[in-house]
Structure formats: C-alpha cells, structure tokens
Design an enzyme around this catalytic site. Structure first.
Site, PDB file in Angstrom:
ATOM      1  N   TYR A  68       0.833  -1.210   0.000  1.00 22.07           N
ATOM      2  CA  TYR A  68       0.000   0.000   0.000  1.00 22.07           C
ATOM      3  C   TYR A  68       0.863   1.252   0.000  1.00 22.07           C
ATOM      4  O   TYR A  68       2.065   1.207   0.292  1.00 22.07           O
ATOM      5  CB  TYR A  68      -0.934   0.016   1.215  1.00 22.07           C
ATOM      6  CG  TYR A  68      -0.280   0.418   2.515  1.00 22.07           C
ATOM      7  CD1 TYR A  68      -0.482   1.695   3.043  1.00 22.07           C
ATOM      8  CD2 TYR A  68       0.540  -0.451   3.216  1.00 22.07           C
ATOM      9  CE1 TYR A  68       0.118   2.079   4.240  1.00 22.07           C
ATOM     10  CE2 TYR A  68       1.134  -0.081   4.411  1.00 22.07           C
ATOM     11  CZ  TYR A  68       0.925   1.186   4.915  1.00 22.07           C
ATOM     12  OH  TYR A  68       1.531   1.569   6.096  1.00 22.07           O
TER      13      TYR A  68
ATOM     14  N   LYS B 238       6.633  -1.969   2.080  1.00 22.44           N
ATOM     15  CA  LYS B 238       5.418  -1.334   2.635  1.00 22.44           C
ATOM     16  C   LYS B 238       4.235  -2.301   2.537  1.00 22.44           C
ATOM     17  O   LYS B 238       3.292  -2.130   1.758  1.00 22.44           O
ATOM     18  CB  LYS B 238       5.126  -0.005   1.944  1.00 22.44           C
ATOM     19  CG  LYS B 238       4.244   0.900   2.804  1.00 22.44           C
ATOM     20  CD  LYS B 238       4.296   2.327   2.331  1.00 22.44           C
ATOM     21  CE  LYS B 238       3.351   3.226   3.127  1.00 22.44           C
ATOM     22  NZ  LYS B 238       3.740   3.386   4.529  1.00 22.44           N
TER      23      LYS B 238
ATOM     24  N   GLU C   6      12.209   3.031  14.236  1.00 20.39           N
ATOM     25  CA  GLU C   6      11.374   4.097  13.685  1.00 20.39           C
ATOM     26  C   GLU C   6      10.091   4.191  14.491  1.00 20.39           C
ATOM     27  O   GLU C   6       9.953   3.539  15.529  1.00 20.39           O
ATOM     28  CB  GLU C   6      11.097   3.860  12.203  1.00 20.39           C
ATOM     29  CG  GLU C   6      10.548   2.498  11.850  1.00 20.39           C
ATOM     30  CD  GLU C   6      10.522   2.249  10.341  1.00 20.39           C
ATOM     31  OE1 GLU C   6      10.712   3.190   9.551  1.00 20.39           O
ATOM     32  OE2 GLU C   6      10.286   1.092   9.948  1.00 20.39           O
TER      33      GLU C   6
ATOM     34  N   LEU D 122      11.671   1.610   6.802  1.00 16.86           N
ATOM     35  CA  LEU D 122      11.017   2.027   5.571  1.00 16.86           C
ATOM     36  C   LEU D 122      11.668   3.315   5.081  1.00 16.86           C
ATOM     37  O   LEU D 122      11.892   4.238   5.871  1.00 16.86           O
ATOM     38  CB  LEU D 122       9.528   2.264   5.815  1.00 16.86           C
ATOM     39  CG  LEU D 122       8.724   2.683   4.578  1.00 16.86           C
ATOM     40  CD1 LEU D 122       8.587   1.507   3.608  1.00 16.86           C
ATOM     41  CD2 LEU D 122       7.360   3.207   4.985  1.00 16.86           C
TER      42      LEU D 122
END
Length: 280
Positions: free
Chosen positions: A32, A148, A181, A205
């Site tokens: 996505y 992702k 993160e 990411l």
C-alpha cells in the site's frame, strides 16, 4: 462521498467490494501507499509511486497497469471528490485465489484499490506549534520493514498502546534498545547542527518525507547524518521530531515521562516543517 477505484471501475466507497478470496484479505499479501493531499496537491507522488513499484517487486507482484495510469487515477479521484486536504490511499494485492493456500498460483490478477480519505491535514499546523507526546514500545514487527506491506498488526498494537496513553505515536526500539522508527513514521534526533536518523536497512522504511527532507536539510546549513542510536541518546537530544506523509515534520516534546526541549517544539524542527511545506 468518497470515490473508489477497483480494478477499472469507479464507485462510491460505500458500494466498493473485494472478494473474500483476495490474498490481501487472507494473507496480507499486498502493498500500500498513502499520499497526502494539501491544497489539492498530491504530495511527493512520484516518490510514493517509485516506492510502490519497488515494494511490489520485492514480493514478486507484477503491476498490471503503469505508474502513469495510477497517477492519472489518483488525480481523477482527487478531482472527482474535490479533495482539498486529505489522503489518497493505494492498495495492490496479489489477487483472488481458490482454494486458499499459502503457496500462490502463477498468473493471478492483482486487485488494485485506490480511494480518497477526507482529512484536515492543516490541523497539524497548530499541533506542530505545541508538539506531541509519544511513548516507546518494543519493535515486534517482521524483519522486512523496508517493504510497505499491508500486514500491520504489530504497528496497530503499538499505535493503540500510544492511544491508550493519550499519545500521538509510538517510537519503536529493538532488542538492543536501539531506536528503529515510529509505528507509522521516521524518527529524527537533532544534536547541534546535526539531523540524525536511522540508516536505511531491512528494518527501516525509506520514507518519502524522509527523502525530501534530506535535501532540505543539506540546503539549509544543517548536517544530515545516518547512524544507529539508543533510547538513551534519544532522550538526551536537543530536539526530536517525526516525519511521514500526513504529519510532514512533527515536533516531539515528550517521550514517555521525559520532556524534550523543556516540553516545547524545537526551533529547528519548526523551521524544517515550514521549509517542507513551502516545497510542496
């Protein structure tokens, strides 16, 4: 009412349907992207589409239409819904499969879903002035966070723990107490003139806001640095902020029980947010 695009058809979101045999529904077998929209502009759309293509390649899903077509569909939905501020959501799964099996069949036709979400992103301008509170939380995600994936259960757990604590985000740390993160963001630390974030790896990411911000940092007399850092280093930072597609640059003023910058949004963080918005 929001509009959706599903496999070539435009429909009201309330009438949109996908088969229960979809491998995205059965196995989270899909990718996505979330594209922010501010003042009718699709933010960093080229970066998002390039990342979409990379993630699909990593899990061997062949995109059945071109990136240019996805861009045109996204713009059409934005215009059709008169989306001034909000989100364009893109999801591509491997497709429908009967019978259900972990092993996917060759030749499946991917399901493409694109739709709009109305969201007042400009509210974050006021939020950024006072900054946000966050928690720290163990990073229990799978080991390919660079993809992702629509498989977000660990992120959901972290986000809702933050919600329970009335906090904006959860900052994730690994088994060595190193910061990776946020549950939906890149985490940054400012020390002096250095803007520091985790190096790209399978655990991180490559955020589109991150990519754009790096150029802004380098062009404004600041130093960009990638390095692994600990929770202790995080807590002793001059400033801390998070970045993603909807928050842009969001100053963090409290982590767990520790105030950052005396509980006020940092000057450099606010400056970087302003420069980022100007660059949209």
């Amino acid at each position: 009412m929001a509009t959706s695009y599903i496999n070539g058809k435009y429909l009201p979101l309330s009438r949109s349907k996908i088969s229960i045999t979809d491998r995205g529904f059965q196995f989270s077998d899909g990718i996505y992207e979330v594209i922010g929209v501010r003042d009718k502009k699709l933010i960093d759309i080229d970066l998002h589409l390039k990342r979409l293509k990379r993630s699909l390649k990593q899990i061997s899903i062949k995109l059945p239409i071109s990136l240019d077509q996805i861009l045109k569909i996204s713009k059409k939905i934005q215009k059709k819904d008169n989306l001034v501020n909000g989100i364009i959501y893109i999801q591509i799964t491997r497709g429908n499969q009967i019978p259900r099996d972990h092993k996917y069949l060759s030749g499946l036709k991917p399901n493409i879903v694109i739709y709009s979400i109305f969201k007042d992103l400009k509210k974050n301008d006021l939020l950024a002035k006072k900054g946000v509170k966050v928690i720290t939380y163990p990073d229990i995600r799978w080991l390919r966070s660079d993809i992702k994936s629509i498989s977000l259960l660990a992120n959901v757990m972290a986000a809702n723990k933050a919600k329970d604590k009335k906090c904006h985000e959860a900052i994730l740390f690994d088994s060595k107490n190193n910061i990776t993160e946020g549950n939906s963001s890149t985490i940054w630390v400012i020390k002096g003139k250095k803007c520091i974030t985790h190096p790209l790896s399978y655990r991180i990411l490559n955020g589109c806001t991150r990519m754009k911000l790096i150029k802004i940092i380098k062009n404004n007399n600041l130093i960009f640095e990638e390095r692994v850092f600990t929770k202790d280093f995080l807590m002793k930072a001059d400033e801390v902020f998070m970045t993603n597609a909807t928050n842009f640059i969001m100053p963090i003023v409290k982590i767990d029980e520790k105030k950052i910058q005396n509980g006020k949004s940092g000057i450099k963080s606010i400056m970087l947010r302003k420069l980022y918005i100007e660059a949209i």
